[in-house]
Scaffold this motif. Structure first.
Motif, PDB file in Angstrom:
ATOM      1  N   UNK A  46      42.879  45.039  29.166  1.00 44.26           N
ATOM      2  CA  UNK A  46      42.728  43.793  29.928  1.00 44.26           C
ATOM      3  C   UNK A  46      44.035  43.434  30.624  1.00 44.26           C
ATOM      4  N   UNK A  47      45.152  43.592  29.917  1.00 44.20           N
ATOM      5  CA  UNK A  47      46.460  43.309  30.518  1.00 44.20           C
ATOM      6  C   UNK A  47      46.727  44.244  31.692  1.00 44.20           C
ATOM      7  N   UNK A  48      46.369  45.508  31.537  1.00 39.91           N
ATOM      8  CA  UNK A  48      46.578  46.483  32.599  1.00 39.91           C
ATOM      9  C   UNK A  48      45.802  46.102  33.857  1.00 39.91           C
ATOM     10  N   UNK A  49      44.525  45.805  33.701  1.00 38.36           N
ATOM     11  CA  UNK A  49      43.693  45.434  34.854  1.00 38.36           C
ATOM     12  C   UNK A  49      44.187  44.139  35.498  1.00 38.36           C
ATOM     13  N   UNK A  50      44.616  43.176  34.683  1.00 36.80           N
ATOM     14  CA  UNK A  50      45.142  41.903  35.213  1.00 36.80           C
ATOM     15  C   UNK A  50      46.428  42.139  36.000  1.00 36.80           C
ATOM     16  N   UNK A  51      47.350  42.915  35.426  1.00 31.00           N
ATOM     17  CA  UNK A  51      48.623  43.183  36.108  1.00 31.00           C
ATOM     18  C   UNK A  51      48.407  43.938  37.414  1.00 31.00           C
ATOM     19  N   UNK A  52      47.486  44.901  37.422  1.00 27.84           N
ATOM     20  CA  UNK A  52      47.183  45.633  38.656  1.00 27.84           C
ATOM     21  C   UNK A  52      46.684  44.671  39.724  1.00 27.84           C
ATOM     22  N   UNK A  53      45.769  43.778  39.342  1.00 29.80           N
ATOM     23  CA  UNK A  53      45.245  42.814  40.310  1.00 29.80           C
ATOM     24  C   UNK A  53      46.349  41.882  40.801  1.00 29.80           C
ATOM     25  N   UNK A  54      47.169  41.368  39.874  1.00 31.45           N
ATOM     26  CA  UNK A  54      48.241  40.443  40.260  1.00 31.45           C
ATOM     27  C   UNK A  54      49.271  41.098  41.171  1.00 31.45           C
ATOM     28  N   UNK A  55      49.621  42.346  40.881  1.00 28.86           N
ATOM     29  CA  UNK A  55      50.716  42.992  41.597  1.00 28.86           C
ATOM     30  C   UNK A  55      50.294  43.763  42.842  1.00 28.86           C
ATOM     31  N   UNK A  56      48.993  44.124  42.947  1.00 29.67           N
ATOM     32  CA  UNK A  56      48.547  44.938  44.091  1.00 29.67           C
ATOM     33  C   UNK A  56      47.317  44.391  44.802  1.00 29.67           C
ATOM     34  N   UNK A  57      46.607  43.472  44.156  1.00 31.00           N
ATOM     35  CA  UNK A  57      45.347  42.989  44.705  1.00 31.00           C
ATOM     36  C   UNK A  57      44.167  43.900  44.424  1.00 31.00           C
ATOM     37  N   UNK A  58      44.408  45.071  43.826  1.00 34.28           N
ATOM     38  CA  UNK A  58      43.315  45.996  43.508  1.00 34.28           C
ATOM     39  C   UNK A  58      42.488  45.460  42.348  1.00 34.28           C
ATOM     40  N   UNK A  59      41.179  45.442  42.530  1.00 32.61           N
ATOM     41  CA  UNK A  59      40.268  45.024  41.459  1.00 32.61           C
ATOM     42  C   UNK A  59      39.601  46.290  40.928  1.00 32.61           C
ATOM     43  N   UNK A  86      49.256  53.797  30.892  1.00 38.19           N
ATOM     44  CA  UNK A  86      47.959  54.088  31.508  1.00 38.19           C
ATOM     45  C   UNK A  86      48.136  54.900  32.776  1.00 38.19           C
ATOM     46  N   UNK A  87      47.252  55.863  32.941  1.00 38.89           N
ATOM     47  CA  UNK A  87      47.063  56.545  34.209  1.00 38.89           C
ATOM     48  C   UNK A  87      45.848  55.882  34.842  1.00 38.89           C
ATOM     49  N   UNK A  88      46.003  55.452  36.090  1.00 38.79           N
ATOM     50  CA  UNK A  88      44.953  54.701  36.769  1.00 38.79           C
ATOM     51  C   UNK A  88      44.555  55.460  38.033  1.00 38.79           C
ATOM     52  N   UNK A  89      43.291  55.875  38.100  1.00 35.30           N
ATOM     53  CA  UNK A  89      42.801  56.607  39.270  1.00 35.30           C
ATOM     54  C   UNK A  89      42.114  55.651  40.226  1.00 35.30           C
ATOM     55  N   UNK A  90      42.434  55.789  41.504  1.00 31.27           N
ATOM     56  CA  UNK A  90      41.765  54.983  42.517  1.00 31.27           C
ATOM     57  C   UNK A  90      41.739  55.734  43.833  1.00 31.27           C
ATOM     58  N   UNK A  91      40.706  55.478  44.610  1.00 34.08           N
ATOM     59  CA  UNK A  91      40.617  56.003  45.972  1.00 34.08           C
ATOM     60  C   UNK A  91      41.110  54.964  46.972  1.00 34.08           C
ATOM     61  N   UNK A  92      41.395  53.750  46.472  1.00 32.77           N
ATOM     62  CA  UNK A  92      41.849  52.659  47.338  1.00 32.77           C
ATOM     63  C   UNK A  92      43.362  52.755  47.542  1.00 32.77           C
ATOM     64  N   UNK A  93      43.803  52.646  48.766  1.00 31.43           N
ATOM     65  CA  UNK A  93      45.238  52.667  49.043  1.00 31.43           C
ATOM     66  C   UNK A  93      45.728  51.382  49.712  1.00 31.43           C
ATOM     67  N   UNK A  94      44.804  50.563  50.154  1.00 31.76           N
ATOM     68  CA  UNK A  94      45.164  49.320  50.830  1.00 31.76           C
ATOM     69  C   UNK A  94      45.470  48.269  49.766  1.00 31.76           C
ATOM     70  N   UNK A  95      46.739  47.899  49.641  1.00 25.01           N
ATOM     71  CA  UNK A  95      47.134  46.951  48.602  1.00 25.01           C
ATOM     72  C   UNK A  95      47.814  45.738  49.218  1.00 25.01           C
TER      73      UNK A  95
END
Length: 132
Positions: A46-59, A86-95
């Motif tokens: 949960x912390x990882x997903x929250x920090x990713x959203x806060x720092x990059x806008x990625x959901x 965590x290793x986080x895979x995404x196809x999104x690059x627009x942050x």
């Protein structure tokens, strides 16, 4: 004191690039992966997903995350940071970076190590790169 945190390495598999964010203050300027503390009652995921959203806008969701264990860094005799990696895979690059950072770059895997300032980030990137 032991502080609990996450460190998330966001990876774009098609381009084989890692996202690094730039921190700058009056003392130092450096590139790093997503990092942040784990709040009370929050799981590392949960912390990882929250920090990713806060720092990059990625959901993202848990299906994007691969837990790679943990790593403890001793800051000084009074403080250690226990990182859940965590290793986080995404196809999104627009942050959209937060005010916490002054820049962002998607960087080729073979160039990541040379961009990292902190030895702990270099050590955890070695752990991450073994999985790519």
């Amino acid at each position: 004191m032991m502080r609990q945190s996450i460190e998330a390495w966001i990876y774009h598999p098609e381009d084989r690039e890692i996202l690094l964010l730039k921190v700058e203050n009056e003392k130092v300027s450096f590139w790093q992966p997503i990092t942040g503390g784990i709040e009370s009652g929050e799981s590392p995921e949960e912390a990882c997903l929250r920090e990713i959203k806060e720092e990059t806008g990625l959901v993202l969701d848990c299906s994007n995350l691969t837990s790679l264990g943990d790593f403890t860094v001793k800051i000084d005799e009074n403080l250690s940071i226990h990182k859940n990696l965590f290793l986080v895979l995404t196809e999104q690059k627009d942050i959209q970076i937060s005010d916490e950072h002054v820049g962002a770059q998607w960087i080729a895997l073979d160039k990541v190590s040379s961009q990292l300032y902190w030895p702990s980030n270099q050590a955890t990137f070695e752990m991450i790169s073994e999985k790519l």
